[in-house]
Design a protein around this motif. Structure first.
Motif, mmCIF file in Angstrom:
data_model
loop_
_atom_site.group_PDB
_atom_site.id
_atom_site.type_symbol
_atom_site.label_atom_id
_atom_site.label_comp_id
_atom_site.label_asym_id
_atom_site.label_seq_id
_atom_site.Cartn_x
_atom_site.Cartn_y
_atom_site.Cartn_z
ATOM 1 N N SER A 136 11.576 32.176 7.367
ATOM 2 C CA SER A 136 10.847 32.310 6.108
ATOM 3 C C SER A 136 11.104 33.453 5.364
ATOM 4 C CB SER A 136 9.192 32.570 6.594
ATOM 5 O OG SER A 136 9.127 33.651 7.114
ATOM 6 N N HIS A 137 11.834 34.522 5.842
ATOM 7 C CA HIS A 137 12.565 35.677 5.229
ATOM 8 C C HIS A 137 13.847 35.451 4.431
ATOM 9 C CE1 HIS A 137 9.072 38.011 6.675
ATOM 10 N NE2 HIS A 137 9.760 37.855 7.925
ATOM 11 N N PHE A 138 14.402 34.269 4.608
ATOM 12 C CA PHE A 138 15.800 34.170 4.102
ATOM 13 C C PHE A 138 15.845 34.049 2.625
ATOM 14 C CE2 PHE A 138 16.637 34.024 8.444
ATOM 15 C CZ PHE A 138 18.013 34.669 8.441
ATOM 16 N N ALA A 139 14.812 33.380 1.991
ATOM 17 C CA ALA A 139 14.679 33.239 0.549
ATOM 18 C C ALA A 139 14.861 34.823 -0.066
ATOM 19 C CB ALA A 139 13.626 32.548 0.006
ATOM 20 N N GLU A 140 13.959 35.702 0.293
ATOM 21 C CA GLU A 140 14.148 37.139 -0.341
ATOM 22 C C GLU A 140 15.487 37.676 0.011
ATOM 23 O OE1 GLU A 140 11.817 41.313 0.928
ATOM 24 O OE2 GLU A 140 10.731 39.472 1.324
ATOM 25 N N LEU A 141 15.984 37.478 1.258
ATOM 26 C CA LEU A 141 17.323 38.120 1.386
ATOM 27 C C LEU A 141 18.263 37.487 0.810
ATOM 28 C CD1 LEU A 141 17.167 38.231 5.610
ATOM 29 C CD2 LEU A 141 16.592 40.146 3.738
ATOM 30 N N ASN A 142 18.158 36.264 0.510
ATOM 31 C CA ASN A 142 19.288 35.573 -0.520
ATOM 32 C C ASN A 142 19.223 35.989 -1.857
ATOM 33 O OD1 ASN A 142 20.890 33.492 0.775
ATOM 34 N ND2 ASN A 142 18.990 32.229 1.177
ATOM 35 N N LYS A 143 18.317 36.686 -2.196
ATOM 36 C CA LYS A 143 18.199 37.250 -3.542
ATOM 37 C C LYS A 143 19.092 38.470 -3.639
ATOM 38 C CE LYS A 143 13.663 35.704 -4.659
ATOM 39 N NZ LYS A 143 11.915 35.864 -5.238
ATOM 40 N N LEU A 144 18.888 39.312 -2.617
ATOM 41 C CA LEU A 144 19.633 40.574 -2.417
ATOM 42 C C LEU A 144 21.151 40.161 -2.287
ATOM 43 C CD1 LEU A 144 17.260 42.553 -0.002
ATOM 44 C CD2 LEU A 144 17.938 42.971 -2.401
ATOM 45 N N ASP A 145 21.604 38.878 -1.479
ATOM 46 C CA ASP A 145 22.779 38.622 -1.212
ATOM 47 C C ASP A 145 23.401 38.189 -2.679
ATOM 48 O OD1 ASP A 145 24.964 38.070 0.585
ATOM 49 O OD2 ASP A 145 24.384 35.756 0.447
ATOM 50 N N ASP A 146 22.375 37.442 -3.485
ATOM 51 C CA ASP A 146 23.304 36.841 -4.816
ATOM 52 C C ASP A 146 23.612 38.296 -5.604
ATOM 53 O OD1 ASP A 146 22.997 34.617 -3.979
ATOM 54 O OD2 ASP A 146 20.917 34.103 -5.060
ATOM 55 N N GLU A 147 22.709 39.135 -5.537
ATOM 56 C CA GLU A 147 22.896 40.378 -6.258
ATOM 57 C C GLU A 147 23.889 41.232 -5.710
ATOM 58 O OE1 GLU A 147 20.276 44.556 -6.889
ATOM 59 O OE2 GLU A 147 19.148 42.664 -6.612
ATOM 60 N N LEU A 148 24.192 41.237 -4.500
ATOM 61 C CA LEU A 148 25.384 41.965 -3.819
ATOM 62 C C LEU A 148 26.587 41.305 -4.446
ATOM 63 C CD1 LEU A 148 26.047 44.220 -1.508
ATOM 64 C CD2 LEU A 148 26.390 42.262 -0.011
#
Length: 92
Positions: free
Chosen positions: A16-28
Protein backbone atom coordinates in the motif's frame (compact mmCIF):
# COMPACT_ATOMS: atom_id res chain seq x y z
CA UNK A 1 7.54 -6.84 0.00
CA UNK A 2 11.11 -7.14 1.24
CA UNK A 3 13.27 -4.17 0.24
CA UNK A 4 17.05 -4.02 0.63
CA UNK A 5 18.83 -0.71 1.00
CA UNK A 6 22.39 -1.40 -0.09
CA UNK A 7 24.82 -1.17 2.80
CA UNK A 8 22.05 -1.01 5.42
CA UNK A 9 19.82 -4.06 5.52
CA UNK A 10 16.30 -5.17 4.72
CA UNK A 11 12.91 -3.62 5.38
CA UNK A 12 9.47 -5.23 5.12
CA UNK A 13 7.17 -2.79 3.34
CA UNK A 14 3.43 -3.08 2.69
CA UNK A 15 2.37 -2.83 -0.95
CA UNK A 16 0.00 0.00 0.00
CA UNK A 17 3.00 2.36 0.36
CA UNK A 18 4.23 1.98 -3.19
CA UNK A 19 2.05 4.75 -4.66
CA UNK A 20 3.76 7.24 -2.35
CA UNK A 21 7.20 5.81 -3.13
CA UNK A 22 6.50 5.91 -6.87
CA UNK A 23 5.98 9.69 -6.66
CA UNK A 24 9.45 10.09 -5.17
CA UNK A 25 10.85 7.66 -7.75
CA UNK A 26 9.35 9.72 -10.60
CA UNK A 27 10.84 12.88 -9.11
CA UNK A 28 14.22 11.16 -8.82
CA UNK A 29 14.08 10.11 -12.48
CA UNK A 30 13.29 13.66 -13.59
CA UNK A 31 16.21 15.03 -11.58
CA UNK A 32 18.54 12.43 -13.01
CA UNK A 33 17.41 13.22 -16.55
CA UNK A 34 18.01 16.93 -16.01
CA UNK A 35 21.35 16.39 -14.23
CA UNK A 36 20.09 18.09 -11.06
CA UNK A 37 22.64 16.67 -8.59
CA UNK A 38 21.28 18.59 -5.58
CA UNK A 39 17.71 17.53 -6.35
CA UNK A 40 18.86 13.94 -6.92
CA UNK A 41 20.59 13.85 -3.49
CA UNK A 42 17.56 15.36 -1.75
CA UNK A 43 15.05 13.03 -3.39
CA UNK A 44 17.17 9.89 -2.95
CA UNK A 45 17.44 10.72 0.76
CA UNK A 46 13.67 11.30 0.94
CA UNK A 47 12.94 8.01 -0.85
CA UNK A 48 15.20 6.00 1.46
CA UNK A 49 13.84 7.79 4.55
CA UNK A 50 10.29 6.97 3.42
CA UNK A 51 11.19 3.27 3.06
CA UNK A 52 12.78 3.25 6.52
CA UNK A 53 9.85 5.12 8.10
CA UNK A 54 6.99 3.26 6.39
CA UNK A 55 8.59 -0.17 6.65
CA UNK A 56 9.71 -2.43 9.45
CA UNK A 57 13.41 -3.22 9.64
CA UNK A 58 14.20 -6.91 9.59
CA UNK A 59 16.76 -8.25 12.09
CA UNK A 60 20.36 -8.23 10.84
CA UNK A 61 20.47 -12.04 10.98
CA UNK A 62 17.36 -12.39 8.75
CA UNK A 63 18.21 -13.45 5.21
CA UNK A 64 14.97 -13.02 3.29
CA UNK A 65 15.10 -12.78 -0.52
CA UNK A 66 14.87 -9.10 -1.45
CA UNK A 67 12.21 -8.30 -4.04
CA UNK A 68 13.54 -4.77 -4.52
CA UNK A 69 17.06 -3.37 -4.07
CA UNK A 70 17.59 0.34 -3.54
CA UNK A 71 20.91 2.19 -3.71
CA UNK A 72 22.93 3.24 -0.69
CA UNK A 73 22.37 6.82 0.51
CA UNK A 74 25.77 7.88 -0.81
CA UNK A 75 25.35 6.28 -4.26
CA UNK A 76 26.35 8.47 -7.16
CA UNK A 77 23.98 9.56 -9.88
CA UNK A 78 25.80 7.24 -12.29
CA UNK A 79 25.57 4.25 -9.92
CA UNK A 80 21.83 4.78 -9.54
CA UNK A 81 21.44 5.16 -13.30
CA UNK A 82 22.85 1.62 -13.70
CA UNK A 83 20.26 0.25 -11.25
CA UNK A 84 17.26 1.68 -13.10
CA UNK A 85 14.70 -0.35 -14.96
CA UNK A 86 12.15 1.11 -17.36
CA UNK A 87 9.98 1.93 -14.33
CA UNK A 88 12.79 3.57 -12.34
CA UNK A 89 13.92 2.12 -9.01
CA UNK A 90 10.39 1.30 -7.83
CA UNK A 91 8.33 -0.97 -10.11
CA UNK A 92 4.88 0.17 -11.11
Amino acid sequence: MIVRIMGEGQVKLADSHFAELNKLDDELLAEMDSGDEAGFRRTLAALLDAVRTLGTALPDDALEPSELILPAPDASLEEVRHMLSDDGLIPG
